[in-house]
Design a protein around this motif. Structure first.
Motif, PDB file in Angstrom:
ATOM      1  N   UNK A 294       1.053   4.438  -2.556  1.00 20.35           N
ATOM      2  CA  UNK A 294       1.076   5.726  -2.412  1.00 20.35           C
ATOM      3  C   UNK A 294       2.171   6.571  -2.940  1.00 20.35           C
ATOM      4  N   UNK A 295       3.569   5.903  -3.019  1.00 23.48           N
ATOM      5  CA  UNK A 295       4.487   6.456  -3.426  1.00 23.48           C
ATOM      6  C   UNK A 295       4.494   6.465  -5.151  1.00 23.48           C
ATOM      7  N   UNK A 296       3.827   5.902  -5.754  1.00 15.94           N
ATOM      8  CA  UNK A 296       3.620   5.835  -7.339  1.00 15.94           C
ATOM      9  C   UNK A 296       2.361   6.550  -7.592  1.00 15.94           C
ATOM     10  N   UNK A 297       1.634   7.355  -6.661  1.00 15.35           N
ATOM     11  CA  UNK A 297       0.468   8.107  -6.876  1.00 15.35           C
ATOM     12  C   UNK A 297      -0.725   7.212  -7.306  1.00 15.35           C
TER      13      UNK A 297
ATOM     14  N   UNK B 144       0.875  -0.987   0.031  1.00 14.26           N
ATOM     15  CA  UNK B 144       0.047   0.244   0.085  1.00 14.26           C
ATOM     16  C   UNK B 144       0.978   1.355  -0.047  1.00 14.26           C
ATOM     17  N   UNK B 145       1.728   1.116   0.919  1.00 14.00           N
ATOM     18  CA  UNK B 145       2.727   2.452   0.837  1.00 14.00           C
ATOM     19  C   UNK B 145       3.583   2.524  -0.338  1.00 14.00           C
TER      20      UNK B 145
ATOM     21  N   UNK C  27      -6.087   5.328   8.840  1.00 15.04           N
ATOM     22  CA  UNK C  27      -5.748   5.042   7.445  1.00 15.04           C
ATOM     23  C   UNK C  27      -5.950   6.268   6.644  1.00 15.04           C
ATOM     24  N   UNK C  28      -4.716   6.618   5.878  1.00 16.68           N
ATOM     25  CA  UNK C  28      -4.691   7.591   4.977  1.00 16.68           C
ATOM     26  C   UNK C  28      -3.198   7.619   4.432  1.00 16.68           C
ATOM     27  N   UNK C  29      -3.077   8.759   3.695  1.00 19.19           N
ATOM     28  CA  UNK C  29      -1.709   9.083   2.789  1.00 19.19           C
ATOM     29  C   UNK C  29      -0.618   9.309   3.750  1.00 19.19           C
TER      30      UNK C  29
ATOM     31  N   UNK D 158      -4.004   2.337  -3.391  1.00 18.29           N
ATOM     32  CA  UNK D 158      -3.219   2.213  -2.088  1.00 18.29           C
ATOM     33  C   UNK D 158      -4.128   2.257  -0.836  1.00 18.29           C
ATOM     34  N   UNK D 159      -5.214   3.001  -0.814  1.00 17.59           N
ATOM     35  CA  UNK D 159      -6.263   3.081   0.207  1.00 17.59           C
ATOM     36  C   UNK D 159      -7.074   1.609   0.299  1.00 17.59           C
ATOM     37  N   UNK D 160      -7.380   1.378  -0.882  1.00 16.72           N
ATOM     38  CA  UNK D 160      -8.100   0.089  -0.664  1.00 16.72           C
ATOM     39  C   UNK D 160      -7.410  -1.192   0.139  1.00 16.72           C
TER      40      UNK D 160
END
Length: 417
Positions: free
Chosen positions: A64-67, A60-61, A104-106, A72-74
């Motif tokens: 997020x790193x790859x936008x 997931x992280x 949970x979040x970015x 990611x959130x799912x």
């Protein structure tokens, strides 16, 4: 007197809870290095065991790193549904055990505790909580806890829940004032700091879309809705951070054009303050407060009034970097000295163990405060060759965080370099 307490060497951690951590994964993406091997390892683990939540957290992280925020959130939500506790081991893991309550979040959802522990031997435990969390039972063993959830519209339920649950803990908790964090909204901060003479915090007001439509169409004036407000103003959709949807509006026509770019139903509006320096550049500083003391995080210079470090051309301009280097090196004797009254007011009004501000200096000597939050991204990822001064300043900040956490724990813990 500080006494170093011997702690065990690297703890035995269940691989189903241990994750790579933001301080390891985000720099790889930031430096555009190949993440394929880590990606493949996480995929293989999940393929072999669909309940491997720690691997889901890592993947997931990386998403997020790859936008790829939605994916990611799912995946993050799936992992948290399986288990709520995750571990990141720093160094040999023989240091302080820090438990962070996160949601949970970015990367901007929570205090960047993982980065703040850089250079230490700490063990970071992450307990994911939300608005439906019923208790804080069965926590991992820890020395000091931290409420790490940042202010955001979607975080109001979880912060309200934590305000009720944190008093049930018997151990020390940093930033335990959940209601204070929830109050760090744009309008909340402007109201809280309005009476401080050393600070300039433009009055910020929440308005509905219909207000800007009325003004844009000439049916009313700004002052009809917000006393004393006149163009130019700045506007941003409710619940946005890092400049999302932020714009300067100089006229009713600009208000209509702005609404055409946003579907938001509510906005924050405030008077525009021209904070250009004598050199014609806008300078914005990020300052972090730890245990009441201020530390420099970064300074960015731009010819545009919206100043973002990555888009300000700092890496390409040696003169700008020289200004930032001097600001960091002489921070205590210069910037912090000049704004001692402002810093004291901020600590008195906010009162948290840890928080950050984005700010600028005004010609009249006041400190212009743009934002106050506990979840601003604070890191040491900038290239050491281009920014040789950053690593030293940031490690000083990180050391201060670990030392303060240790003092809150009450064990006289000393940072393990």
């Amino acid at each position: 007197m500080s006494v170093t307490i011997p702690l065990p060497r690297r703890p035995v951690v269940n691989p189903r809870t241990e994750t790579q951590g933001m301080h390891r994964l985000l720099p790889i993406a930031f430096e555009r290095r190949d993440m394929t091997a880590l990606w493949q390892t996480a995929i293989e683990r999940i393929t072999a065991d669909a309940s491997d939540a720690a691997a889901m957290i890592d993947l997931s992280m990386m998403l997020y790193c790859h936008f790829r925020a939605e994916e990611a959130r799912t995946l993050l939500d799936q992992a948290v549904a399986i288990q709520r506790d995750y571990c990141v081991v720093h160094g040999d893991g023989s240091g302080l055990r820090v438990l962070a309550f996160v949601t949970p979040g970015d990367f901007m959802a929570n205090t960047p505790v993982d980065f703040l522990l850089n250079g230490s031997n700490a063990v970071l435990w992450l307990r994911y909580v939300d608005g439906d969390t019923t208790d804080l039972d069965d926590l991992p063993e820890y020395d000091v806890a931290l409420l790490a959830i940042g202010e955001a519209t979607e975080h109001r339920p979880v912060l309200a829940r934590m305000a009720a649950l944190l008093p049930t803990l018997t151990g020390p908790v940093m930033n335990a004032a959940a209601r204070t964090i929830a109050g760090l909204t744009r309008d909340g901060v402007s109201a809280l700091l309005a009476s401080e003479a050393s600070l300039c915090v433009p009055p910020t007001t929440q308005v509905e879309r219909a207000v800007l439509e009325s003004v844009g169409l000439g049916a009313s004036q700004l002052a009809d809705h917000v006393a004393g407000l006149a163009f130019p103003i700045i506007a941003r959709p409710l619940g946005t951070h890092a400049g999302g949807g932020l714009d300067r509006l100089d006229s009713p026509d600009a208000a209509l054009a702005y609404l055409a770019t946003s579907e938001s139903a509510e906005f924050f509006v405030a008077p525009f303050i021209d904070y250009r320096g004598q050199d014609g550049l806008f300078s914005k500083q990020r300052v972090v407060f730890i245990g009441g003391k201020a530390y420099p995080s970064h300074l960015a210079l731009s010819d545009h009034w919206i100043v973002h470090y990555l888009s300000a051309g700092m890496a390409e301009d040696a003169d700008k970097r020289a200004i930032e280097a001097a600001w960091m090196e002489h921070f205590d004797s210069d910037f912090a000295h000049r704004h001692a009254a402002a810093f004291a007011a901020l600590q008195r009004r906010i009162g948290l163990d840890y928080f950050g501000i984005d700010c600028a200096e005004l010609p009249d000597g006041r400190l212009l405060v743009f934002e106050v939050d506990v979840a601003m991204l604070v890191h040491d990822m900038d290239d050491g060759t281009t920014f040789p001064y950053k690593k030293v300043a940031m490690q000083r900040l990180f050391d201060a965080f670990v030392a303060h956490a240790g003092s809150v724990h009450g064990m006289g813990y000393e940072h393990a370099a």
